[in-house]
Scaffold this active site. Sequence first.
Site, PDB file in Angstrom:
ATOM      1  N   ASN A 131     -35.194  11.391 -26.597  1.00 13.41           N
ATOM      2  CA  ASN A 131     -36.164  10.666 -25.776  1.00 13.41           C
ATOM      3  C   ASN A 131     -37.246  10.135 -26.711  1.00 13.41           C
ATOM      4  O   ASN A 131     -38.080  10.894 -27.184  1.00 13.41           O
ATOM      5  CB  ASN A 131     -36.758  11.629 -24.729  1.00 13.41           C
ATOM      6  CG  ASN A 131     -37.879  10.993 -23.927  1.00 13.41           C
ATOM      7  OD1 ASN A 131     -38.113   9.777 -24.029  1.00 13.41           O
ATOM      8  ND2 ASN A 131     -38.577  11.791 -23.133  1.00 13.41           N
ATOM      9  N   HIS A 134     -39.412  13.195 -15.770  1.00 16.77           N
ATOM     10  CA  HIS A 134     -39.976  13.801 -16.985  1.00 16.77           C
ATOM     11  C   HIS A 134     -41.399  14.268 -16.685  1.00 16.77           C
ATOM     12  O   HIS A 134     -42.122  13.617 -15.915  1.00 16.77           O
ATOM     13  CB  HIS A 134     -39.974  12.782 -18.138  1.00 16.77           C
ATOM     14  CG  HIS A 134     -40.300  13.428 -19.453  1.00 16.77           C
ATOM     15  ND1 HIS A 134     -41.598  13.706 -19.820  1.00 16.77           N
ATOM     16  CD2 HIS A 134     -39.507  13.892 -20.449  1.00 16.77           C
ATOM     17  CE1 HIS A 134     -41.578  14.310 -21.008  1.00 16.77           C
ATOM     18  NE2 HIS A 134     -40.325  14.435 -21.403  1.00 16.77           N
ATOM     19  N   GLU A 175     -37.468  21.548 -19.329  1.00 19.29           N
ATOM     20  CA  GLU A 175     -38.480  21.279 -20.347  1.00 19.29           C
ATOM     21  C   GLU A 175     -39.787  21.971 -19.969  1.00 19.29           C
ATOM     22  O   GLU A 175     -40.565  21.427 -19.161  1.00 19.29           O
ATOM     23  CB  GLU A 175     -38.729  19.777 -20.455  1.00 19.29           C
ATOM     24  CG  GLU A 175     -37.529  18.994 -20.931  1.00 19.29           C
ATOM     25  CD  GLU A 175     -37.951  17.722 -21.659  1.00 19.29           C
ATOM     26  OE1 GLU A 175     -37.447  17.494 -22.755  1.00 19.29           O
ATOM     27  OE2 GLU A 175     -38.799  16.976 -21.134  1.00 19.29           O
TER      28      GLU A 175
HETATM   29  O1  LIG Z   1     -40.437  15.863 -23.854  1.00 19.72           O
HETATM   30  C1  LIG Z   1     -39.536  16.081 -24.647  1.00 19.72           C
HETATM   31  C2  LIG Z   1     -38.247  15.398 -24.526  1.00 19.72           C
HETATM   32  O2  LIG Z   1     -38.125  14.741 -23.317  1.00 19.72           O
HETATM   33  C3  LIG Z   1     -39.725  17.028 -25.767  1.00 19.72           C
HETATM   34  O3  LIG Z   1     -40.574  16.466 -26.687  1.00 19.72           O
HETATM   35  P1  LIG Z   1     -40.753  17.157 -28.137  1.00 19.72           P
HETATM   36  O4  LIG Z   1     -39.354  17.398 -28.666  1.00 19.72           O
HETATM   37  O5  LIG Z   1     -41.517  16.162 -28.933  1.00 19.72           O
HETATM   38  O6  LIG Z   1     -41.470  18.437 -27.896  1.00 19.72           O
END
Ligand SMILES: O=C(CO)COP(=O)(O)O
Length: 263
Positions: free
Chosen positions: A13, A103, A175
């Site tokens: 992403n 997200h 996440e």
């Molecule tokens: O939000 C994320 C992927 O969608 C994770 O971000 P990071 O890998 O930068 O912590």
Amino acid sequence: MVSAPRRPLMAGNWKMNLNHLEANLLVQKLAASLTEKQLTEVETVVLPPYTDLRTVQTVVEGDKLLIGYGAQDLSPHVSGAYTGEISGAMLAKLGCTYVAVGHSERRQYHREDDALVGAKVQAALTHGLTPILCVGEGLDIREQGTHVAHCTDQLDAALKGLSPEQVSRVVVAYEPVWAIGTGKTATPEDAQEVCGALRARLAETVDQATADGVRILYGGSVKSSNVASIMAQPDVDGALVGGASLDAEEFAKICRFPEHITG
Ligand SMILES: O=C(CO)COP(=O)(O)O
């Protein structure tokens, strides 16, 4: 019945980073850093900003790269007077196969609630796109110890009204908000706790076979140095990678995680 193994999925992403020229370079470098065998074994996907998608399509199709791509969001609407929005049909027409939905940055900065996230999942499926449905708790909820229920509630809300066949076409990403962009990764056990609970919830609300087939990703400060231990967890089938996906060599190393395990 033994279900088919879930193919690992690594999705980068990019968030609001890289213009279309930089996107072109990164995708070419990424493809050059991975062999056909590696790309077959581990599904490798990039989620660039909308303005890069045509360029990514051109390089992927032109050079027949085994890299998938998609968008970071979509409109819940089919078409019409929705200034600034992008429809699922537009993404599908550009050859996108994936789209991130819900997200935490969309939920937080754009006030997306569960109902809107659910409508976006539906819109993605309607247009033949695979939604990567993101769920995850903030630090306050983690500290209260109610993170599992928070995530399964988000899952239930987003998948409400879908048939088992539709649910089987969804990818779920756990996440934890406190681990995003902070360098603070959840431990492999933290990731497993929630990913396992999400799968168990799918078995309860849909059916066991569907739950066994759905891929569940972990996201939050994933790097080449921690990906193997996270991927060793039984219910983690891939990663949603932010910062580390902006560096072709680092993201390629993440996609080569099976080699870190087998040595
Ligand atoms: O939000 C994320 C992927 O969608 C994770 O971000 P990071 O890998 O930068 O912590």
